[in-house]
Each structure stands twice: as structure tokens, then as C-alpha cells.
Design an enzyme around this catalytic site. Structure first.
Site, mmCIF file in Angstrom:
data_model
loop_
_atom_site.group_PDB
_atom_site.id
_atom_site.type_symbol
_atom_site.label_atom_id
_atom_site.label_comp_id
_atom_site.label_asym_id
_atom_site.label_seq_id
_atom_site.Cartn_x
_atom_site.Cartn_y
_atom_site.Cartn_z
ATOM 1 N N ALA A 66 -2.883 -10.596 8.504
ATOM 2 C CA ALA A 66 -3.554 -11.058 7.293
ATOM 3 C C ALA A 66 -3.948 -9.819 6.493
ATOM 4 O O ALA A 66 -4.107 -8.727 7.051
ATOM 5 C CB ALA A 66 -4.778 -11.873 7.659
ATOM 6 N N GLY A 111 -1.726 -11.951 12.088
ATOM 7 C CA GLY A 111 -1.060 -13.083 11.440
ATOM 8 C C GLY A 111 0.458 -12.993 11.495
ATOM 9 O O GLY A 111 1.144 -14.016 11.421
ATOM 10 N N GLU A 114 1.288 -14.327 14.840
ATOM 11 C CA GLU A 114 1.020 -15.774 14.780
ATOM 12 C C GLU A 114 2.113 -16.504 14.002
ATOM 13 O O GLU A 114 2.513 -17.615 14.363
ATOM 14 C CB GLU A 114 -0.362 -16.013 14.156
ATOM 15 C CG GLU A 114 -1.490 -15.575 15.097
ATOM 16 C CD GLU A 114 -2.848 -15.494 14.407
ATOM 17 O OE1 GLU A 114 -2.912 -14.871 13.319
ATOM 18 O OE2 GLU A 114 -3.829 -16.034 14.932
ATOM 19 N N GLU A 134 -6.844 -8.099 16.271
ATOM 20 C CA GLU A 134 -8.053 -8.483 15.526
ATOM 21 C C GLU A 134 -9.335 -7.906 16.108
ATOM 22 O O GLU A 134 -10.267 -7.572 15.379
ATOM 23 C CB GLU A 134 -8.171 -10.028 15.473
ATOM 24 C CG GLU A 134 -7.180 -10.697 14.540
ATOM 25 C CD GLU A 134 -5.832 -11.010 15.178
ATOM 26 O OE1 GLU A 134 -5.575 -10.524 16.305
ATOM 27 O OE2 GLU A 134 -5.035 -11.730 14.569
HETATM 28 N N1 COA Z 1 -3.753 -5.634 5.389
HETATM 29 C C1 COA Z 1 -3.797 -4.842 4.291
HETATM 30 N N2 COA Z 1 -3.163 -3.682 4.206
HETATM 31 C C2 COA Z 1 -2.437 -3.276 5.253
HETATM 32 C C3 COA Z 1 -2.339 -4.030 6.427
HETATM 33 C C4 COA Z 1 -3.036 -5.261 6.468
HETATM 34 N N3 COA Z 1 -2.987 -6.077 7.549
HETATM 35 N N4 COA Z 1 -1.567 -3.375 7.321
HETATM 36 C C5 COA Z 1 -1.182 -2.241 6.703
HETATM 37 N N5 COA Z 1 -1.711 -2.182 5.465
HETATM 38 C C6 COA Z 1 -1.519 -1.122 4.468
HETATM 39 C C7 COA Z 1 -2.279 0.141 4.835
HETATM 40 O O1 COA Z 1 -3.633 0.045 4.428
HETATM 41 C C8 COA Z 1 -1.508 1.178 4.074
HETATM 42 O O2 COA Z 1 -1.909 1.139 2.711
HETATM 43 P P1 COA Z 1 -2.014 2.532 1.867
HETATM 44 O O3 COA Z 1 -0.601 3.041 1.800
HETATM 45 O O4 COA Z 1 -2.550 2.091 0.538
HETATM 46 O O5 COA Z 1 -2.923 3.431 2.640
HETATM 47 C C9 COA Z 1 -0.072 0.665 4.130
HETATM 48 O O6 COA Z 1 -0.165 -0.724 4.470
HETATM 49 C C10 COA Z 1 0.747 1.347 5.216
HETATM 50 O O7 COA Z 1 0.048 1.233 6.434
HETATM 51 P P2 COA Z 1 -0.344 2.510 7.342
HETATM 52 O O8 COA Z 1 -1.523 2.120 8.177
HETATM 53 O O9 COA Z 1 -0.476 3.735 6.507
HETATM 54 O O10 COA Z 1 0.977 2.607 8.229
HETATM 55 P P3 COA Z 1 1.082 3.216 9.707
HETATM 56 O O11 COA Z 1 2.538 3.319 9.995
HETATM 57 O O12 COA Z 1 0.259 4.432 9.859
HETATM 58 O O13 COA Z 1 0.459 2.079 10.668
HETATM 59 C C11 COA Z 1 0.070 -0.179 11.428
HETATM 60 C C12 COA Z 1 1.048 0.825 10.768
HETATM 61 C C13 COA Z 1 0.706 -1.567 11.385
HETATM 62 C C14 COA Z 1 -0.169 0.235 12.900
HETATM 63 C C15 COA Z 1 -1.271 -0.176 10.668
HETATM 64 O O14 COA Z 1 -1.000 -0.333 9.277
HETATM 65 C C16 COA Z 1 -2.230 -1.232 11.083
HETATM 66 O O15 COA Z 1 -2.854 -1.134 12.129
HETATM 67 N N6 COA Z 1 -2.353 -2.304 10.259
HETATM 68 C C17 COA Z 1 -3.294 -3.367 10.470
HETATM 69 C C18 COA Z 1 -2.789 -4.302 11.547
HETATM 70 C C19 COA Z 1 -3.831 -5.358 11.841
HETATM 71 O O16 COA Z 1 -4.920 -5.114 12.288
HETATM 72 N N7 COA Z 1 -3.438 -6.608 11.596
HETATM 73 C C20 COA Z 1 -4.250 -7.742 11.882
HETATM 74 C C21 COA Z 1 -4.994 -8.179 10.679
HETATM 75 S S1 COA Z 1 -5.932 -9.627 11.098
#
Ligand code: COA
Length: 260
Positions: A66, A111, A114, A134
Site C-alpha cells: 500500500a 499489499g 496480498e 507491515e
Molecule cells: N509506498 C510509497 N512509496 C514507496 C513504497 C510504498 N509502499 N515502496 C517504495 N516506495 C518509494 C520509496 O519511498 C522511494 O521513493 P523516492 O524515490 O521518492 O525516495 C521509491 O519508491 C523507491 O524505493 P526505495 O526504498 O528507494 O528502493 P529500494 O530498492 O532501496 O528498496 C524496498 C525497495 C521495496 C525494500 C523498499 O522500498 C521498501 O521497503 N518499501 C516499503 C515496503 C513496505 O513496507 N510495504 C508494505 C506497505 S503496507
């Protein structure tokens, strides 16, 4: 149908939905969820569509969850409505009555995991990572992750994945039954399309009933589920495709299913 956050492609009877917000790793915000809802309803109603593939834009991510920008400001009542809306969309995916293949091309987190679990089948690139992170955000899964994950992989493994929040590899996901197949990343779409085309060529009414019998049946007491299965088994006897399928076998030829 015009979408801002999805791409919708059609190749014969196979439709492909691509979640298209690569700058945020295809995170699902409210407009994207609503577009997904509309796309699923449209494809469900289109008799020419026999199978659907869901994937994410870019090479890095299927869906990274999400949209955390929305989660960060949610209220208690808004959060509940948000979870219910997401659950509703994923229920539509699960019960659209046509096979939906998640082509997991990278991160399927929160999500995203999911959404993949709501699909009928899951094929993962060997580079994919799946998980429910989460807990690290101080929240819990809200799009039925606490319910679909134990149903797919068992309670103990679901507890570990959701409580630790640690993503698992595609190979591990296949080992525990979270994905059906793992393929080299470069072959993911070709393999997904091949499987979708194979399913699209099958008789659609039994396809719909099988999905329905399994989805509903696993939630029922065994004896009731068997009664339900028997009713659907009887119902398919009313179809031309049953006549064609059995006749073709006896005549030693390939069946031609018409969907009637
Ligand atoms: N919601 C909003 N933005 C998100 C996102 C999410 N779920 N997941 C990634 N992004 C954004 C990041 O903020 C980043 O934005 P920016 O370029 O403006 O800084 C961009 O996507 C790239 O992500 P980044 O974290 O820089 O990539 P990474 O390769 O270092 O890491 C992940 C990848 C997937 C490990 C990491 O983005 C992450 O942990 N995301 C969240 C996952 C999460 O908790 N999901 C459950 C949500 S309920």
C-alpha cells in the site's frame, strides 16, 4: 477504459493488467486500487477474456505494498474503510471466475503479497522477494494478508512471515507453497503468457466452477463442500462443452470448446 496507474493489454483471450507506478515501486494508492477494481469488473464482464495476468511495471517490483504516504496520515475510521476497500478489490480478483495469474516480477510486499495471494496462481521471477513487512511500520496487514497467508502456507509459517516482517526469496516462497512456480526473471512474462493461453483454451464454465468450488469449499465444512461440489458437477452436465469434451475424447480428437 482509460487508466492513470494501470496498463491494460489484450492478446486474444488473455488480458494483462500492469500496475504502473514504477517511481514508487508500484505502490497501491487509493486511485490505483479503484482502477484495479474497475479493470477487474470490466474483464470479468468481457466474455472474450478467458484468463488474466497481473504484473508490475519495471524490473524491480511487482507491488511494494500500500502507498505509505496514505498510511502515514490515516485515521482509525479511515483506516478501517481503507482496509475494507482493499479487501473488496482483492475479493473481486479472487472470485472473478477466470484464472488470474500473478506474474511476480520483483518485490511483492504487504499489499503486493496480498494481491498476489488473491490471484488464482502465482509465478515468480527468481529475483522476486515476497513478504508482509507491515510490522516494521507499526501496522498490520489490512488487505486480508493475515487470512490468505495461513490458508496458503499454514499457520506456523504465516505467523513467522507476518511477525518478523522479513521478506523471503522466490525459491523459499515456492518451497512453502506461496508461489506455484519460479522461473528465470527473463522468462517470467513468456511463461505467464504460456500458462494463461493454456488456461484460456479450456472450457470456461468448468474453469469458473473449479475456482468457485475451491474458493468457497475451503471455507465450508467438508461434507457441505462436497455437496456443493456435487451440485456444480451436475450443473456442468448442462453445457455443450461437456458434451464436446467427452465426445472428442471418445472420438480420439481434440475438443473445441465454445463456452456454452
Ligand atoms: N509506498 C510509497 N512509496 C514507496 C513504497 C510504498 N509502499 N515502496 C517504495 N516506495 C518509494 C520509496 O519511498 C522511494 O521513493 P523516492 O524515490 O521518492 O525516495 C521509491 O519508491 C523507491 O524505493 P526505495 O526504498 O528507494 O528502493 P529500494 O530498492 O532501496 O528498496 C524496498 C525497495 C521495496 C525494500 C523498499 O522500498 C521498501 O521497503 N518499501 C516499503 C515496503 C513496505 O513496507 N510495504 C508494505 C506497505 S503496507
Amino acid at each position: 477504459m482509460a487508466f492513470d496507474n494501470l496498463l491494460l493489454d489484450r492478446d486474444d483471450a488473455v488480458a494483462t493488467i500492469t500496475i504502473n507506478r514504477p517511481k514508487v515501486l508500484n505502490a497501491l494508492n487509493a486511485p490505483t486500487l479503484d482502477e484495479l477494481r474497475r479493470a477487474i469488473l470490466e474483464l470479468k464482464a468481457d466474455a472474450g477474456v478467458r484468463a488474466v495476468i497481473v504484473t508490475g511495471a519495471g524490473e524491480k517490483s511487482f507491488v511494494a505494498g500500500a502507498d505509505i504516504n496514505e498510511l502515514a496520515v490515516q485515521t482509525p475510521t479511515g483506516g478501517r474503510e481503507h482496509a475494507l476497500a482493499g479487501q473488496h478489490v482483492f475479493d473481486l480478483v479472487e472470485n472473478m471466475g477466470k484464472p488470474v495469474i500473478a506474474a511476480i516480477n520483483g518485490y511483492a510486499l504487504g499489499g503486493g503479497c496480498e494481491l498476489a495471494m488473491a490471484c488464482t496462481l502465482r509465478i515468480a521471477a527468481d529475483t522476486a522477494r515476497l513478504g508482509q513487512p507491515e510490522i516494521a511500520l507499526g501496522i498490520i496487514p489490512g488487505y486480508a494478508g493475515t487470512q490468505r497467508l495461513p490458508r496458503l502456507v499454514g499457520k506456523g509459517r504465516a505467523m513467522e512471515i507476518i511477525l518478523t516482517g522479513a521478506p523471503i526469496t522466490a525459491d523459499e516462497a515456492q518451497r512453502i507453497g506461496l508461489v506455484n512456480r519460479v522461473v528465470p526473471a527473463g522468462e517470467l512474462m513468456a511463461e505467464s503468457k504460456k500458462l494463461a493461453a493454456q488456461l484460456a483454451a479450456s472450457a470456461p464454465i468448468p474453469m469458473r466452477y473449479i475456482i468457485n468450488a475451491i474458493n468457497r469449499g475451503v471455507e465450508m465444512p467438508f461434507a457441505d463442500a462436497c455437496q456443493y461440489e456435487a451440485t456444480l458437477f451436475g450443473l456442468v452436465a448442462s453445457t455443450e462443452d461437456m458434451r464436446e469434451g467427452t465426445k472428442a475424447f471418445l472420438e480420439k480428437r481434440k475438443p473445441t470448446f465454445t463456452g456454452s
